[in-house]
Design a protein around this motif. Sequence first.
Motif, PDB file in Angstrom:
ATOM      1  N   UNK A 128       0.584  -1.069  -0.127  1.00  0.00           N
ATOM      2  CA  UNK A 128       0.084   0.072   0.266  1.00  0.00           C
ATOM      3  C   UNK A 128       0.956   1.715   0.069  1.00  0.00           C
ATOM      4  N   UNK A 129       1.664   1.414   0.469  1.00  0.00           N
ATOM      5  CA  UNK A 129       2.840   2.518   1.329  1.00  0.00           C
ATOM      6  C   UNK A 129       3.200   2.651  -0.621  1.00  0.00           C
ATOM      7  N   UNK A 130       4.279   1.478  -0.678  1.00  0.00           N
ATOM      8  CA  UNK A 130       4.556   1.384  -2.210  1.00  0.00           C
ATOM      9  C   UNK A 130       4.090   1.803  -3.692  1.00  0.00           C
ATOM     10  N   UNK A 131       2.728   1.832  -3.583  1.00  0.00           N
ATOM     11  CA  UNK A 131       1.892   1.987  -4.764  1.00  0.00           C
ATOM     12  C   UNK A 131       1.505   3.197  -4.653  1.00  0.00           C
ATOM     13  N   UNK A 132       0.682   3.653  -3.212  1.00  0.00           N
ATOM     14  CA  UNK A 132       0.707   5.299  -2.691  1.00  0.00           C
ATOM     15  C   UNK A 132       2.494   5.973  -2.845  1.00  0.00           C
ATOM     16  N   UNK A 133       2.939   5.793  -2.785  1.00  0.00           N
ATOM     17  CA  UNK A 133       4.904   6.046  -3.596  1.00  0.00           C
ATOM     18  C   UNK A 133       4.937   6.562  -4.888  1.00  0.00           C
TER      19      UNK A 133
END
Length: 114
Positions: free
Chosen positions: A68-73
């Motif tokens: 989730x963090x990666x896709x947001x970044x």
Amino acid sequence: MSDRFFVARAALHRSATHFEAAAKDWRDAEGQLNYANIGSDDLGLIGRMANIPAQYNQTVGEVWAELSKGSNSLNQVATTLEIVSESYKRTEKATVQEILKAKKDFRGVPPAAD
């Protein structure tokens, strides 16, 4: 070394598209993990006694959070590249307009004598 500077807006846009695609892939993986948890009895008595389902579910949750963090970044990178591209587009347009105005204002003005 050149004293010229330019921004390849099309390259920024292409890069943004690639980051958007990567973010989608990460979201897809994240979505697959929504169904990856297992019940406390899914691995039988030995699995439950060894606390394997709980450990597994915790790990799945951690992986999900990082995806989730990666896709947001990745989305933030794509958005920023698009913003930069549009900013340079506006700046180029304004610069061209200023040059054309200056060119129009100086028509008929003889060159300075040396």
